[in-house]
Motif scaffolding. Structure first.
Motif, PDB file in Angstrom:
ATOM      1  N   ARG A   1      -5.800   4.467  -4.644  1.00 27.79           N
ATOM      2  CA  ARG A   1      -4.408   4.997  -3.833  1.00 27.79           C
ATOM      3  C   ARG A   1      -3.721   3.170  -4.697  1.00 27.79           C
ATOM      4  O   ARG A   1      -3.740   2.662  -4.198  1.00 27.79           O
ATOM      5  CB  ARG A   1      -4.404   5.031  -2.829  1.00 27.79           C
ATOM      6  N   CYS A   2      -2.240   4.077  -4.699  1.00 29.63           N
ATOM      7  CA  CYS A   2      -1.117   3.319  -4.843  1.00 29.63           C
ATOM      8  C   CYS A   2      -1.102   2.436  -3.610  1.00 29.63           C
ATOM      9  O   CYS A   2      -0.542   3.356  -2.224  1.00 29.63           O
ATOM     10  CB  CYS A   2       0.266   3.669  -5.470  1.00 29.63           C
ATOM     11  N   LEU A   3      -0.810   1.119  -2.807  1.00 26.61           N
ATOM     12  CA  LEU A   3      -0.795   0.661  -2.022  1.00 26.61           C
ATOM     13  C   LEU A   3       0.345  -0.380  -1.805  1.00 26.61           C
ATOM     14  O   LEU A   3       0.414  -1.138  -0.959  1.00 26.61           O
ATOM     15  CB  LEU A   3      -1.843  -0.660  -1.201  1.00 26.61           C
ATOM     16  N   GLU A   4       1.207  -0.403  -2.529  1.00 28.61           N
ATOM     17  CA  GLU A   4       2.013  -1.170  -2.765  1.00 28.61           C
ATOM     18  C   GLU A   4       3.841  -0.345  -3.166  1.00 28.61           C
ATOM     19  O   GLU A   4       3.742   0.856  -4.366  1.00 28.61           O
ATOM     20  CB  GLU A   4       2.369  -2.178  -4.179  1.00 28.61           C
TER      21      GLU A   4
ATOM     22  N   TYR B   1     -10.941   3.486  -2.680  1.00 31.16           N
ATOM     23  CA  TYR B   1     -11.573   3.924  -0.797  1.00 31.16           C
ATOM     24  C   TYR B   1     -13.175   5.174  -1.493  1.00 31.16           C
ATOM     25  O   TYR B   1     -13.186   5.732  -2.773  1.00 31.16           O
ATOM     26  CB  TYR B   1     -10.597   4.929  -1.050  1.00 31.16           C
TER      27      TYR B   1
ATOM     28  N   HIS C   1       5.079   6.953  -5.227  1.00 28.09           N
ATOM     29  CA  HIS C   1       4.439   5.737  -5.184  1.00 28.09           C
ATOM     30  C   HIS C   1       2.953   7.293  -4.010  1.00 28.09           C
ATOM     31  O   HIS C   1       1.907   6.611  -4.307  1.00 28.09           O
ATOM     32  CB  HIS C   1       4.993   4.822  -4.443  1.00 28.09           C
ATOM     33  N   SER C   2       3.195   8.188  -3.618  1.00 25.94           N
ATOM     34  CA  SER C   2       2.445   8.347  -2.378  1.00 25.94           C
ATOM     35  C   SER C   2       1.757   9.705  -2.790  1.00 25.94           C
ATOM     36  O   SER C   2       0.780   9.517  -2.022  1.00 25.94           O
ATOM     37  CB  SER C   2       3.423   9.519  -0.993  1.00 25.94           C
ATOM     38  N   THR C   3       1.800   9.455  -4.553  1.00 27.84           N
ATOM     39  CA  THR C   3       0.871   9.983  -4.821  1.00 27.84           C
ATOM     40  C   THR C   3       0.156  10.169  -6.391  1.00 27.84           C
ATOM     41  O   THR C   3      -0.506  10.374  -6.723  1.00 27.84           O
ATOM     42  CB  THR C   3       1.868  11.496  -5.296  1.00 27.84           C
TER      43      THR C   3
END
Lengths: 683, 226
Positions: free
Chosen positions: B205-208, B172, B214-216
């Motif tokens: 950010r992790c997109l998988e 991003y 995962h979300s952090t």
């Protein structure tokens, strides 16, 4: 005077009486069982979806551990729910012209429900939370969240759901090709070439396409699931993440995609009943479904666009196939259905309104999907909530809506009436506003780059979840009002099906009156058509000769030099096993196709189905180094093990011959492909 | 070079100036702080809204919204006409005449869109020469980047892999726009080429889905002003 049970009263278009047959008891029973169970499952999973959205909105505080359990269950449960509902609906409309087996349908139901139960335990009790896609090797890196038993149970659950769908597909393929005279004729290709004026009805062509792609998906899915199951038992087994991802998405994407194609087969029968115009097979229709046969099987790779190591040609094929899949949908199914409706004095009922609403859901969700399938665009949207948005649009606002439309159709048809106009308006209004509001929020978030599958939303974006959850509540209210309408309809349907009005004359007062009485008969008798077999996979002397030659070549897999050379790596060793399995399977097909042997084996189609389903799975279950390596120390045991590989093949081959020429050949090819894919994915 | 989106400049001007009003409105309506994703918070220095909807995604979103509305309109018109009584033959004649053109239109659009997109594939190719190679390693639940800063204007090649499970490397820009992604896959190296011209802190950010956190699973990458 007797009120007719099968009378369609105000439920269908008056012109539809001419081409709408009577629904038999078995069709109604199985259709309602599958659709009812499927919709109940979808409703439950919808509640879980709302819980997740409220968690992302920070309205409720579900922990990430529970969020991912719920996410995993939601994904598998939703797809299974719509799959169940649409299998039931297709069976209902197809059984009128194709003698499908009720027994096999019950086996499908049992396998699917046991599978669902297993996934339920694996996620909610076992804590499994690797998502419905369970991208290997994530199941084996639980971060302390789940244990070996729960991951194993999850794989078994998925395997059973896949096996249930496989039984359904085998039955559909076997019976449609038997009824219409082989694959060529069932897919309408002879009609395309102009040699024959007669073509199978649209629903039969669509069902056959679904069955073929469904069987391919099930074979691929079983392979990866059994490989992963083996990995839980033997940690030394390596996983090729790229190949495994291809197999997982081929399975998952195709099954999810097929639910809508199952539904398409159903609407070809239902919509004409409200338009009062029959829908017939055309050459464009045949060509379109042939295209779909190819596109459904080749589009899955768009899930791997961002795996740049995937060959570029695979990505390009997928992009072409993803766009190509749009053409038959837009030009044939949706377009021709709107043609059917246009100026038809369309009969608006609860069912027909929902059927119509579903077309818009498919079209709008489909556009969102096609946009995402363009590689440079996917580069900016991959795994954002845009993906969630487009598949929820066509799943909720098309497939789920069509599933409840089917239920409404059966109830309204039996009840001979529809529900009130005001209630229908509220239902559809709330479903449209709630549904498009929910998915629209995801589209906006996706465009802003919000990632999907986040237990905790990135800061500054939880407001979207609040908006999304509010729309989800409206959607739920719409479905609630819809289900409330089912209660009086079901009562009326039951009443009409079980009672008749009988004329009486009161001699005391001299008046005529009508009184309710139990129906003497309970509709047409149960029909469980015995599957009939047509032909064998090797049907001529030349084909038998080819089979024999293939067996001789495959004998090489037993040469000591080949076996020794294959010990270099697990992959080569598994390839050798694949060769031995092929030898056995080819031999089985060859023997079972010999007229004398075929006669002695008899017409045991269901045994054949059992063999093609179980034998390849058993072969892969024992293809784990921890099982076969100890046997390699003893030459006799080692030889027996390799013979067992060929033995599983033999059983598969013999079983395939009991399924007829088309289904037998396809099952043979798929079972031979399974160990090859296994060798590629597990190293 | 940063992967441009086909047609983005034209769409972009139109979308940014005219059509992003509803998106802005919804964004403000949702009470978003907008500090990490999408448009930024009010500029503290000038006190003006810095709603920089400068990403091609907005053009995509608006195009989709326009198509969805068009489809909704078409279905509404058909529904309104469904109750009338038109002869089946008439519908048949006009419908099939129109269908041929509809098919032709879809084929032309397909050839154009798919064809042109093939000239804009994001897959990295060629050697590393002239590029700053940044090695990216994903793991549960971290990103490791080496080096973790480059000067503005660098032609960067991200060499992305994973030590455990599949992750998604999503980059991003300082405005919070997703400018590209590639998967981090165990046993494989995916290479992503980007031309980073704007200085600032980029977020990863992790997109998988990769497990519990995962979300952090986030990190940052700095592009300096030389």
């Amino acid at each position: 005077m007797e009120s007719t049970v099968t009378g369609i009263g105000g439920a269908l278009h008056p012109r539809a009486i001419a081409f709408t047959g009577t629904a038999r008891e078995i069709e109604r029973r199985l259709g309602l069982l599958f659709a009812g169970t499927g919709i109940a499952l979808v409703a439950g999973m919808g509640v879980l979806g709302l819980i997740m959205r409220l968690t992302q909105a920070t309205v409720i505080g579900l922990s990430p551990a529970w969020f991912y359990r719920v996410l995993t269950l939601h994904g598998v449960g939703m797809i299974t729910g719509v799959l169940l509902a649409m299998m039931g609906a297709l069976w209902y409309v197809l059984h009128a012209t194709v003698p499908l087996s009720a027994g096999r349908m019950r086996v499908t139901y049992a396998l699917t429900m046991i599978g669902v139960f297993a996934v339920l335990i694996a996620t909610l009790i076992g804590g499994f939370g690797a998502g419905w896609a369970f991208l290997p090797p994530l199941p084996f890196h639980p971060a302390g969240q789940w244990s070996v038993w729960s991951e194993s149970l999850f794989f078994v659950g998925n395997l059973l759901v896949g096996a249930g769908f496989c039984v359904f597909c085998i039955d559909v393929l076997e019976q449609t090709t038997n009824t219409y005279g082989g694959l060529f004729r069932t897919l309408g290709w002879h009609y395309l070439r102009g040699r024959d004026a007669e073509a199978p009805p649209p629903q039969a062509i669509a069902a056959t396409v679904v069955a073929i792609d469904g069987l391919i998906s099930c074979a691929v899915g079983s392979t990866i699931l059994l490989g992963l199951l083996g990995r839980t038992y033997d940690h030394a087994v390596g996983i090729d993440a790229l190949v495994a991802k291809n197999l997982v998405y081929f399975f998952g994407h195709s099954i999810a995609n097929l639910t809508i194609y199952l539904a398409a087969a159903v609407i070809y029968v239902l919509v004409p009943r409200y338009a009062g115009r029959p829908y017939e097979t055309t050459k464009v229709f045949v060509a379109g479904w042939t295209g779909s046969l190819v596109f459904i099987a080749t589009a899955y790779s768009h899930h791997l666009y961002m795996d740049f190591v995937q060959p570029t040609w695979a990505a390009v094929i997928s992009e072409v196939a993803s766009y190509g899949a749009l053409i038959p949908v837009a030009v044939i199914t949706i377009y021709s259905m709107t043609m059917l409706i246009w100026g038809s004095s369309f009969h608006w009922t609860l069912a027909s309104t929902l059927l119509y609403v579903g077309f818009a859901g498919w079209a709008i969700g489909g556009v969102g999907a096609v946009i995402d399938s363009i590689i440079p665009i996917n580069f900016r949207l991959h795994n954002t909530t845009w993906v969630v948005a487009h598949f929820h649009t066509y799943l909720i606002l098309c497939v789920v809506v069509w599933a409840v439309a089917f239920l409404a159709h059966v109830l309204e048809r039996d009840a001979g009436r529809t529900s009130s106009r005001a209630l229908r308006a509220w239902t559809v209004g709330l479903i449209l506003v709630g549904g498009y509001g929910l998915t629209g929020t995801w589209f906006v978030e996706g465009a802003l780059g919000v990632p999907r599958r986040y237990a905790i939303q990135p800061s500054g974006t939880s407001g979207y979840s609040v908006v999304g959850a509010s729309f989800a509540l409206l959607l739920a209210l719409g479905f609630l009002i819809l289900f409330l309408q089912f209660i009086p309809l079901a009562r009326a349907a039951w009443e009409r099906r079980h009672h008749v009005l009988v004329d009486h004359f009161d001699s005391w007062t001299g008046t005529h009156y009508q009184a309710r009485a139990l129906r003497a008969d309970d509709g047409p008798a149960l029909e469980t058509a015995a599957p009939s077999r047509r032909g064998v996979p090797l049907a001529s002397g030349a084909q038998l000769g080819f089979g024999l030659a293939a067996c001789i070549v495959a004998l090489a897999s037993f040469f000591p030099q080949v076996i020794d050379a294959s010990e270099v790596s697990n992959r080569y060793h598994h390839l050798d096993h694949a060769g031995q399995f092929f030898l056995g399977a080819m031999l089985g097909v060859l023997l079972g196709s010999l007229p004398a042997v075929s006669r002695r084996l008899g017409d045991h189609s269901s045994l054949g189905l059992l063999a093609v389903l179980v034998a390849p799975m058993l072969m892969m279950v024992v293809m784990v180094p921890r099982i076969y390596e100890p046997l390699e120390r003893d030459p006799f045991e080692h030889a027996l093990y390799h013979l067992a590989m060929a033995g599983f093949g033999l059983l598969t081959g013999l079983g395939a011959t009991r399924l007829g020429l088309v289904t037998g050949r396809i099952m043979f090819a798929l079972s031979v492909g399974m160990p090859l894919m296994f060798a590629a994915a597990m190293k | 070079m940063t992967t441009p989106l086909v047609g983005a400049p034209v769409w972009f001007v139109v979308c940014e100036r005219v059509l992003t009003g509803p998106a802005r409105g919804l964004h403000c309506l949702c009470g978003l702080t907008g500090d990490t994703i999408g448009p930024r918070k009010p500029d503290s220095a000038g006190g003006k809204l810095n709603l920089h909807y400068g990403s091609p995604q907005i053009a995509i979103g608006v195009t989709f919204a326009a198509l969805a509305l068009l489809l909704a309109l078409v279905f509404a018109v058909i529904a309104a006409q469904a109750g009338s009584d038109v002869g089946a033959q008439r519908v048949h004649d006009v419908g099939y005449w129109l269908r041929k053109r509809w098919l032709a239109l879809l084929l032309v659009i397909g050839v154009l869109v798919v064809g042109v997109s093939l000239f804009d594939l994001p897959f990295a190719n060629g050697s590393d020469a002239g590029r700053t190679v940044v090695t990216v390693t994903g793991g549960q639940f971290f990103w490791s980047l080496s080096p973790n800063r480059v000067p503005a204007g660098s032609h960067v090649r991200f060499d992305v892999t994973s030590v455990d499970v599949n992750h998604g490397f999503g980059l991003y820009d300082p405005h919070g726009h997703l400018i590209g992604s590639v998967q981090a896959m165990p046993g494989y190296h995916n290479r992503l080429d980007l031309n980073l011209t704007e200085a600032g802190v980029y977020r990863i950010r992790c997109l998988e889905l990769c497990g519990l956190n995962h979300s952090t699973m986030e990190s940052t990458f700095a592009v300096t002003r030389h």
